[in-house]
Design an enzyme around this catalytic site. Structure first.
Site, short mmCIF file in Angstrom:
data_model
loop_
_atom_site.label_atom_id
_atom_site.label_comp_id
_atom_site.label_asym_id
_atom_site.label_seq_id
_atom_site.Cartn_x
_atom_site.Cartn_y
_atom_site.Cartn_z
N GLU A 126 -3.57 -13.32 -3.87
CA GLU A 126 -2.56 -12.28 -4.04
C GLU A 126 -1.33 -12.54 -3.18
O GLU A 126 -1.03 -11.79 -2.25
CB GLU A 126 -3.15 -10.91 -3.72
CG GLU A 126 -3.91 -10.80 -2.41
CD GLU A 126 -4.44 -9.40 -2.17
OE1 GLU A 126 -3.64 -8.44 -2.23
OE2 GLU A 126 -5.64 -9.26 -1.91
N GLU A 160 -3.38 -6.36 -9.59
CA GLU A 160 -2.03 -6.11 -9.10
C GLU A 160 -1.07 -7.04 -9.84
O GLU A 160 -1.32 -8.24 -9.94
CB GLU A 160 -1.96 -6.31 -7.59
CG GLU A 160 -2.93 -5.40 -6.85
CD GLU A 160 -3.01 -5.67 -5.36
OE1 GLU A 160 -2.16 -6.42 -4.83
OE2 GLU A 160 -3.94 -5.14 -4.71
N HIS A 164 0.81 -1.22 0.00
CA HIS A 164 0.00 0.00 0.00
C HIS A 164 0.85 1.27 0.00
O HIS A 164 0.41 2.32 0.46
CB HIS A 164 -0.94 0.01 1.21
CG HIS A 164 -1.91 -1.13 1.21
ND1 HIS A 164 -2.62 -1.50 2.34
CD2 HIS A 164 -2.29 -1.98 0.22
CE1 HIS A 164 -3.40 -2.53 2.05
NE2 HIS A 164 -3.22 -2.84 0.78
#
Length: 400
Positions: A356, A260, A230
């Site tokens: 992820e 992503e 982040h």
């Protein structure tokens, strides 16, 4: 002049992301869940539950907002600064409170909820100060935390929600391709990020011409800035051989989706390629595990074992995936549907979850940087459906 504590200001036509029937079904299930807990009235204060049950996504700027649900009523409570926008964007009735007197918000809540009732609230959101005010104005017989049961309801997506999430994933792909086209040595992170954001906002406007547009964003990271998932965008300039992290986040009516990907500028060295390929392999393995009957903890332990066998587990920094729906970086989280060791939730058809895996190799070591791939998957009756289309891995993402 005598100024009112509240009033109704309804003008314009209602415009919602879902049909009336969708909201009626959500409220019907909520009332069943309230009855099961003994709650006679629900007082919601969070952005995610207000948006889920009414369609209205508020902008607080320091003011309280709410949704009151009884066995017959559903009413959003909003501040005068918003005029009629909350009514237009809400399936529910709407009452506007004024700033002329402190705590008019709670006076309006009490006018809908009544006093001396069993009140449901959100334990994950209601602050201590606001809880005290709730008790002062509503004088509840007792209070029931609805956090868990509403989260469980939101975990299971309706067909209409799945359609919206699918459109969000496709929009994230549009942003991803715009970013890949913008990547070149010497270009700043911020310039690449803006290309992706602009492409997604135009795509959302094309798909949903009657929607409100806000909160779509990109985190595009390079070099050392890839070490955290982040990390904000900077003005760092890309250089040949840099590791990159592409993160696109379209927001459609409160529903967040994500893409992503790991990329490299022009070339990838041997050490980095080895880590990248291992993370891609974990990503593919993890996606194969997402099927009905598997628990979040079970999936997590299996991917842990996969990394441990390759002496890479120590570089994992967070869980392997999470739920999607009414979700954002500053509100909402179906915390019971995350791929972590301490989550025992069993996957069921109708759930939506990401895969992820991320490895962060510290500076000074071969292959330094953060490696992350992210796809969104629908849990189906016999497995999963991957709704992310942007390619991953070295074959596609050494660019510039």
């Amino acid at each position: 002049m005598e100024r009112p504590q509240h009033y109704r200001f309804h003008q314009g036509e209602k415009s919602l992301p879902f049909s009336d029937a969708e909201y009626e079904a959500r409220l019907a299930e909520l009332r069943e869940r309230m009855e099961a807990t003994g709650a006679q009235v629900a007082v919601f204060t969070s952005m995610h539950n207000i948006a889920y049950y009414s369609g209205f996504l508020y902008c607080s700027f320091g003011r309280p907002y709410g949704l009151v649900v009884t066995d017959t009523d559903c009413v959003t409570i909003s501040a005068g600064i918003d005029a009629a926008q909350p009514w237009r964007r809400s399936f529910a009735d709407n009452i506007t409170y004024t700033d002329w007197q402190r705590d008019n918000f709670w006076r309006v809540v009490a006018s809908v909820s009544g006093e001396n009732r069993v009140v449901g609230y959100e334990g994950d959101h209601l602050s201590l100060i606001q809880r005290d005010k709730l008790e002062d104005f509503l004088k509840p017989l007792t209070m029931v935390d609805l956090f868990e049961t509403t989260m469980r309801q939101r975990m299971h997506k309706s067909p209409a929600e799945l359609d919206l999430i699918r459109a969000g994933a496709a929009t994230a792909d549009v942003g991803g391709f715009a970013i890949r086209d913008a990547i070149k040595a010497g270009v700043r992170e911020i310039d690449v990020a803006m290309a992706g954001r602009n492409a997604m906002e135009l795509e959302i406007a094309r798909r949903y011409p009657d929607a409100e547009y806000r909160d779509t964003w990109v985190w595009f990271q390079s070099g050392i800035n890839t070490d955290g998932a982040h990390n904000p965008v900077t003005a760092r300039k890309l250089a040949r051989g840099d590791i990159l992290s592409l993160n696109t986040f379209p927001m459609i009516s409160g529903y967040y989706t994500a893409l992503e990907r790991t990329l490299f500028v022009e070339e990838v060295d041997a050490a980095s390629l080895k880590i990248w390929e291992a993370n891609v392999a974990a990503h593919e393995y993890g996606m194969s595990l997402l099927k009905p009957g598997a628990s979040c903890a079970e999936i997590t332990h299996k991917i842990n074992d996969f990394f441990a066998e390759r002496d890479l587990l120590q570089y994992r920094t967070f869980g392997y995936g999470h739920s999607f729906g009414v979700l954002s970086h500053y509100y909402g989280r179906e915390a019971g549907l995350e791929l972590r060791e301490d989550i025992d939730t069993v996957l069921e058809p109708g759930m939506v979850i990401s895969m992820e895996p991320m490895l962060t190799i510290p500076e000074g070591q071969p292959g330094a940087g953060g490696y992350r791939e992210h796809d969104i998957l629908f849990i189906t009756d016999d497995g999963n459906e991957n709704i992310t289309g942007f390619p991953y891995g070295p074959e596609h993402n050494v660019v510039g």
